[in-house]
Design a protein around this motif. Structure first.
Motif, PDB file in Angstrom:
ATOM      1  N   LEU A 280      11.499   0.394  -4.734  1.00  0.00           N
ATOM      2  CA  LEU A 280      10.112   0.870  -4.687  1.00  0.00           C
ATOM      3  C   LEU A 280       9.927   2.068  -3.758  1.00  0.00           C
ATOM      4  CD1 LEU A 280       8.025  -2.437  -4.562  1.00  0.00           C
ATOM      5  CD2 LEU A 280       8.273  -0.858  -6.480  1.00  0.00           C
ATOM      6  N   PHE A 281      10.861   2.291  -2.848  1.00  0.00           N
ATOM      7  CA  PHE A 281      10.681   3.325  -1.833  1.00  0.00           C
ATOM      8  C   PHE A 281      10.519   4.732  -2.405  1.00  0.00           C
ATOM      9  CE2 PHE A 281      13.015   0.529   1.497  1.00  0.00           C
ATOM     10  CZ  PHE A 281      11.890  -0.271   1.595  1.00  0.00           C
TER      11      PHE A 281
ATOM     12  N   SER B 223       0.814  -1.215   0.000  1.00  0.00           N
ATOM     13  CA  SER B 223       0.000   0.000   0.000  1.00  0.00           C
ATOM     14  C   SER B 223       0.850   1.269   0.000  1.00  0.00           C
ATOM     15  CB  SER B 223      -0.943   0.003   1.207  1.00  0.00           C
ATOM     16  OG  SER B 223      -0.214  -0.059   2.418  1.00  0.00           O
ATOM     17  N   PHE B 224       2.088   1.154   0.497  1.00  0.00           N
ATOM     18  CA  PHE B 224       2.954   2.334   0.587  1.00  0.00           C
ATOM     19  C   PHE B 224       3.286   2.928  -0.780  1.00  0.00           C
ATOM     20  CE2 PHE B 224       5.883  -1.213   0.074  1.00  0.00           C
ATOM     21  CZ  PHE B 224       6.850  -0.722  -0.790  1.00  0.00           C
ATOM     22  N   VAL B 225       3.183   2.137  -1.859  1.00  0.00           N
ATOM     23  CA  VAL B 225       3.560   2.661  -3.172  1.00  0.00           C
ATOM     24  C   VAL B 225       2.590   3.727  -3.658  1.00  0.00           C
ATOM     25  CG1 VAL B 225       4.647   0.466  -3.789  1.00  0.00           C
ATOM     26  CG2 VAL B 225       2.311   0.939  -4.570  1.00  0.00           C
TER      27      VAL B 225
ATOM     28  N   GLU C 191      11.972  10.979  -8.634  1.00  0.00           N
ATOM     29  CA  GLU C 191      12.049  10.832 -10.084  1.00  0.00           C
ATOM     30  C   GLU C 191      11.149   9.704 -10.567  1.00  0.00           C
ATOM     31  OE1 GLU C 191      15.435  10.737 -13.640  1.00  0.00           O
ATOM     32  OE2 GLU C 191      16.029  10.544 -11.533  1.00  0.00           O
ATOM     33  N   LEU C 192      11.068   8.603  -9.811  1.00  0.00           N
ATOM     34  CA  LEU C 192      10.214   7.491 -10.208  1.00  0.00           C
ATOM     35  C   LEU C 192       8.749   7.901 -10.217  1.00  0.00           C
ATOM     36  CD1 LEU C 192       9.840   4.559 -11.007  1.00  0.00           C
ATOM     37  CD2 LEU C 192       9.915   3.937  -8.579  1.00  0.00           C
ATOM     38  N   THR C 193       8.305   8.588  -9.161  1.00  0.00           N
ATOM     39  CA  THR C 193       6.921   9.066  -9.116  1.00  0.00           C
ATOM     40  C   THR C 193       6.626   9.988 -10.290  1.00  0.00           C
ATOM     41  OG1 THR C 193       6.842   8.883  -6.699  1.00  0.00           O
ATOM     42  CG2 THR C 193       5.234  10.329  -7.735  1.00  0.00           C
TER      43      THR C 193
END
Length: 214
Positions: free
Chosen positions: A194-195, A18-20, A203-205
């Motif tokens: 994933l953090f 759920s943290f993602v 940058e991933l988000t």
């Protein structure tokens, strides 16, 4: 965004992931993290079917959550990234009666795209893979004719096989003329990659948000 979780198809549920959603929700995205049945109770064929059903549901019900179905992005990690690649190979029009381009973009994080080595590993007693299943469910052997932009990303501190899986799949993807980007997070391993999704300004988000915007 529909996020497909990992766990070698045999463990974990949506609750552990759920943290993602944190960073993406902070930017205004709607995030759906489905739980799916696990091996050995079901086969990988059935898990892929459930992934496709989840994406179909998300597309059909996006407006119920105030989301735009035309900005649907599918993301997955590890075995979930395998699911992403299989979802991209779906014949939405003929099999689901949906437009062929329901997915705006996709992100595969350290996926398993070539199942051929798996019968010789510790997961085979759980997966019980047969060779027809392997050939049918290896994304590198079943590339789509057309697809939305795909971000293939992995941590730089992965094991050699995870490195190979992403490297070879992206090479095959580009060789087929499909749109995509290959991006490495040099300091990340298979778990902490994933953090960054917990942060709205990572940058991933931002890359995943950009896939939705197009």
């Amino acid at each position: 965004m529909v996020f497909l979780h990992g766990g070698y198809w045999r463990t974990l549920t949506s609750k552990e992931f759920s943290f993602v959603a944190r960073g993406l929700v902070a930017q205004g995205a709607t995030v759906i993290i489905p739980t799916y049945a696990l091996c050995p109770a079901v086969t990988i064929d059935e898990i892929v079917r459930q992934h496709r059903a989840a994406v179909t549901w998300a597309y059909n019900h996006a407006a119920d959550f105030g989301a735009d179905p035309k900005r649907l992005v599918v993301t997955g990690h590890s075995a979930g990234a395998h699911g992403v690649a299989m979802v991209l190979a779906t014949d939405w029009e003929n099999d689901y009666g949906l437009p062929p381009d329901i997915i705006r973009g996709a992100c595969a994080i350290s996926g398993l795209f070539d199942l051929q080595p798996l019968p010789y590993t510790f997961v085979q007693p759980y997966l019980q893979l047969t060779w027809d299943q392997i050939l049918r469910n290896s994304p590198i052997l079943n590339l789509p004719k057309f697809a939305p932009p795909l971000l293939v990303t992995r941590g730089g501190k992965q094991t050699s096989e995870f490195l190979r899986q992403s490297d070879d799949f992206y090479a095959a993807w580009k060789s087929s003329g499909l749109p995509g980007e290959y991006w490495i997070q040099p300091e990340c391993n298979h778990f902490d990659e994933l953090f960054p999704l917990t942060k709205s300004d990572s940058e991933l988000t931002n890359k995943i948000i950009q896939l939705a915007i197009g």
